[in-house]
Design a protein around this motif. Structure first.
Motif, short mmCIF file in Angstrom:
data_model
loop_
_atom_site.label_atom_id
_atom_site.label_comp_id
_atom_site.label_asym_id
_atom_site.label_seq_id
_atom_site.Cartn_x
_atom_site.Cartn_y
_atom_site.Cartn_z
N ARG A 226 0.80 -1.21 0.00
CA ARG A 226 0.00 0.00 0.00
C ARG A 226 0.85 1.28 0.00
NH1 ARG A 226 -5.26 -1.22 0.65
NH2 ARG A 226 -5.77 -3.22 1.62
N PRO A 227 1.59 1.54 -1.08
CA PRO A 227 2.28 2.83 -1.19
C PRO A 227 1.24 3.94 -1.31
CG PRO A 227 2.32 1.67 -3.29
CD PRO A 227 1.73 0.71 -2.29
N GLU A 228 1.69 5.16 -1.14
CA GLU A 228 0.78 6.31 -1.23
C GLU A 228 0.17 6.37 -2.64
OE1 GLU A 228 1.19 10.89 0.17
OE2 GLU A 228 2.59 10.18 -1.35
N VAL A 229 -1.15 6.48 -2.72
CA VAL A 229 -1.82 6.48 -4.02
C VAL A 229 -1.31 7.63 -4.88
CG1 VAL A 229 -4.05 6.73 -5.17
CG2 VAL A 229 -3.87 5.35 -3.11
N GLU A 230 -1.10 8.79 -4.26
CA GLU A 230 -0.65 9.97 -5.02
C GLU A 230 0.75 9.77 -5.61
OE1 GLU A 230 -1.95 9.99 -2.09
OE2 GLU A 230 -3.76 11.24 -2.17
N SER A 231 1.49 8.79 -5.11
CA SER A 231 2.86 8.59 -5.59
C SER A 231 2.92 7.59 -6.75
CB SER A 231 3.75 8.08 -4.45
OG SER A 231 3.45 6.72 -4.14
N LEU A 232 1.80 6.99 -7.13
CA LEU A 232 1.85 5.89 -8.09
C LEU A 232 2.37 6.32 -9.45
CD1 LEU A 232 -1.39 3.89 -7.23
CD2 LEU A 232 0.94 3.54 -6.42
N ASP A 233 1.98 7.52 -9.90
CA ASP A 233 2.48 7.98 -11.20
C ASP A 233 4.00 8.10 -11.18
OD1 ASP A 233 0.01 8.06 -12.33
OD2 ASP A 233 -0.30 10.22 -12.02
N THR A 234 4.53 8.61 -10.08
CA THR A 234 5.99 8.74 -9.96
C THR A 234 6.65 7.37 -9.93
OG1 THR A 234 5.70 10.78 -8.71
CG2 THR A 234 7.85 9.69 -8.53
N LEU A 235 6.07 6.44 -9.18
CA LEU A 235 6.65 5.09 -9.09
C LEU A 235 6.62 4.40 -10.45
CD1 LEU A 235 5.15 3.82 -5.69
CD2 LEU A 235 7.43 4.76 -6.12
N ARG A 236 5.54 4.61 -11.21
CA ARG A 236 5.43 3.98 -12.53
C ARG A 236 6.55 4.43 -13.47
NH1 ARG A 236 -0.24 6.05 -12.77
NH2 ARG A 236 -1.52 4.54 -11.66
N GLU A 237 7.00 5.66 -13.29
CA GLU A 237 7.99 6.22 -14.22
C GLU A 237 9.41 5.78 -13.90
OE1 GLU A 237 7.32 10.35 -13.94
OE2 GLU A 237 5.41 10.31 -15.05
N ILE A 238 9.59 5.09 -12.80
CA ILE A 238 10.94 4.65 -12.42
C ILE A 238 11.20 3.27 -12.99
CG2 ILE A 238 12.47 4.11 -10.49
CD1 ILE A 238 10.90 6.13 -8.83
N ASP A 239 12.24 3.18 -13.78
CA ASP A 239 12.58 1.91 -14.43
C ASP A 239 12.86 0.85 -13.37
OD1 ASP A 239 13.11 0.10 -16.42
OD2 ASP A 239 15.25 0.59 -16.46
N GLY A 240 12.22 -0.30 -13.53
CA GLY A 240 12.48 -1.40 -12.61
C GLY A 240 11.47 -1.50 -11.49
N LEU A 241 10.57 -0.54 -11.37
CA LEU A 241 9.53 -0.66 -10.35
C LEU A 241 8.24 -1.15 -10.97
CD1 LEU A 241 9.85 2.38 -7.93
CD2 LEU A 241 10.87 0.12 -7.79
N GLN A 242 7.63 -2.08 -10.30
CA GLN A 242 6.35 -2.62 -10.75
C GLN A 242 5.28 -2.25 -9.72
OE1 GLN A 242 4.96 -3.63 -13.55
NE2 GLN A 242 5.68 -5.74 -13.70
N VAL A 243 4.11 -1.86 -10.21
CA VAL A 243 3.00 -1.53 -9.32
C VAL A 243 1.83 -2.41 -9.70
CG1 VAL A 243 1.47 0.26 -8.45
CG2 VAL A 243 3.81 0.85 -9.15
N GLU A 244 1.28 -3.13 -8.71
CA GLU A 244 0.14 -4.00 -8.95
C GLU A 244 -1.07 -3.50 -8.16
OE1 GLU A 244 2.56 -8.21 -9.62
OE2 GLU A 244 1.17 -7.99 -7.94
N SER A 245 -2.21 -3.51 -8.81
CA SER A 245 -3.46 -3.11 -8.16
C SER A 245 -4.41 -4.30 -8.26
CB SER A 245 -4.05 -1.90 -8.88
OG SER A 245 -5.26 -1.49 -8.27
#
Length: 498
Positions: A226-245
């Motif tokens: 559960r990372p901060e929802v507002e941070s998801l766009d930033t996390l998506r843009e970082i190479d090597g990070l995966q976000v699952e919903s």
């Protein structure tokens, strides 16, 4: 359903808190705990961290119970149960897990935890070799599914310090526990289902969602729950990070205190329900990572009713309040000269709940209702011990065993451990009691539907949304991470590094 939201950009460094030669992962969780007693603690961390296991577990794909420490079971009459245990399981101290050890563990669970005593309805247990014979106090067809509950995990109860150092059977051994901060885990080489490829895992806590996101971005941790929802766009843009919903069995609800005078009128409860702008909350607070809730169960579950749509919005809320005898005078909703004021509980460890409380406070003010928001730390403890509140934002797993029985018993039966509303509705209680004694799957689904419809029509609680569980991780390092819908199984023997 899992949505993959990964992206591209800069490389991400990895957690390196373990020995450089070790295969190591650092997992950051959103709830902290000061206790690891698996029979009492509601954080379920010992099971989530891979220290403890239960006799059976949930097959989430088929919504069925499957063997885990138990090999198989019989219980056709719903009262007399025979459970055959695996014969190749040892506790982390090397002691064999036989029927006597399991009997002692189950007896401790129902002695230490009144909710589990009520839930399991065990009359007595006999142990012989690797076979348990359990008799329940009444016909109880869902007995086996109740053994999925992490609060009946099997531990060696002969050990002294269960609060800080439970000895379980899972793939990871607890080395150190710092209350409220972290667990250090190492691989259990004699694990019955195949030792993990990982040497060690850190399972740490941080209740600040922004801090969890920053920890992943900086490479200090490998997996963030559960990372901060507002941070998801930033996390998506970082190479090597995966976000699952991932859709889960959870619902965010507005719990009604039925023991408060104003809330004893169903029209006041209907007014509160009508004021909740669910679509706006899902879009503005969860940024779409959730689904509007009408009742407690996900619509895809077989026992979720099809509800008749009710009027919503401020006009509908005012109409309900007028039926309850309230009038709007000088900007204040009042009855017999007394203004309608509500105390609303919320807590910070689920970051979206305080925001939902603020939205509701603002909407209520538009029709002259004063809402005082009160922040608490541990909702279960507070709501069980204090009745000085009217409504509460609360989050609950409603079908973690793939069955409605757990939620309906815990939340609406007068003996339920999570009956914070104080509900004592004879018709509803009778439906739940009948459900408890019904074996046939289809008949159980019908009874569960009827109970859920009763809760909806009488607004015992009000349901806001089904949040998705969001997990972000370093996909360059983490292998075989699975975001489960039950939220029970996290650190497993399959989890690995690349």
């Amino acid at each position: 359903m899992i949505g993959i939201l990964g992206g591209c950009g800069d490389a991400t460094s990895s957690s390196n808190e373990g020995n450089d030669e070790d295969k190591h992962l650092h997992f950051l969780y959103n709830f902290s705990t000061n206790s690891l007693d698996p029979h009492v603690d509601t954080s379920y961390v010992p099971l989530r961290a891979g220290i403890t296991e239960t006799l059976v577990r949930l097959d989430e794909e088929n919504l069925a119970v499957e063997p885990w420490l138990a090999e198989d079971w019989e219980g056709e009459d719903g009262v007399n149960w025979i459970i055959h245990l695996r014969e190749d399981v040892t506790f982390h101290n090397g002691t064999e897990m036989d029927a006597e050890a399991v009997k002692a563990s189950l007896e401790r669970a129902i002695t230490e935890n009144i909710a589990m005593d009520n839930a399991l309805k065990i009359d007595h247990i006999e142990a012989d070799g690797y076979t348990l014979e359990i008799t329940t106090t009444e016909p109880f067809p869902e007995f086996i599914s109740e053994l999925v509950n992490p609060n009946v995990a099997i531990i060696d109860v002969t050990e002294d310090d269960i609060l800080n150092h439970p000895i379980g059977t899972g793939p990871f051994v607890l080395e150190t526990f710092v209350q409220g901060s972290r667990l250090d885990l190492r691989r259990y080489d004699d694990y019955w289902d195949g030792a993990s490829n990982l040497d060690s895992v850190i399972f740490s806590f941080n209740e600040d969602a922004n801090a969890r996101s920053l920890a992943l971005r900086s490479g200090r941790v490998d997996i963030v729950y559960r990372p901060e929802v507002e941070s998801l766009d930033t996390l998506r843009e970082i190479d090597g990070l995966q976000v699952e919903s991932t859709a889960t069995f959870r619902v965010h609800q507005m719990t009604m205190n039925m023991q408060r005078e104003s809330l004893q009128d169903v029209n006041v409860r209907r007014a509160i329900d009508a004021l909740i702008d669910r679509e706006d909350i899902v879009d503005s607070i969860l940024l779409g990572h959730g689904e509007v809730a009408v009742g407690p169960f996900l619509p895809s579950l077989p026992f979720a009713p099809t509800y008749e749509e009710q009027p919503t919005g401020s006009d509908a809320a005012v109409a309900y309040l007028e039926e309850a005898g309230y009038t709007l005078e000088d900007g204040t909703m009042q009855k017999d000269g007394e203004p309608l004021t509500l105390t609303l509980l919320t807590y910070p460890s689920r970051a979206d709940l305080p925001l939902i409380a603020q939205v509701f406070q603002s909407d209520a003010k538009q029709i002259g209702i004063e809402v005082e928001i009160k922040q608490i730390d541990t909702p279960e403890e507070y709501m069980a011990s204090n009745r000085d509140w009217d409504i509460a934002t609360y989050s609950n797993l409603t079908a973690p065993r793939g069955d409605a029985g757990y939620y309906l018993n815990a939340t609406y039966h007068p003996t339920g451990a999570l009956n914070f509303s104080g509900a004592e509705e004879a018709e509803l209680t009778a439906l739940i009691d009948e459900l408890n004694q019904t074996v046939d799957y289809d008949e159980r689904a019908i009874l569960a539907e009827e109970a859920a419809e009763y809760v909806y029509e009488n607004v015992i609680n009000s349901f806001v949304l089904h949040p998705s569980t969001i997990v972000a991780y370093n996909e360059n390092k983490v292998d075989n991470w699975v975001t489960t819908r039950s939220e029970y199984y996290m650190i497993t023997n399959q989890l690995d590094v690349k």
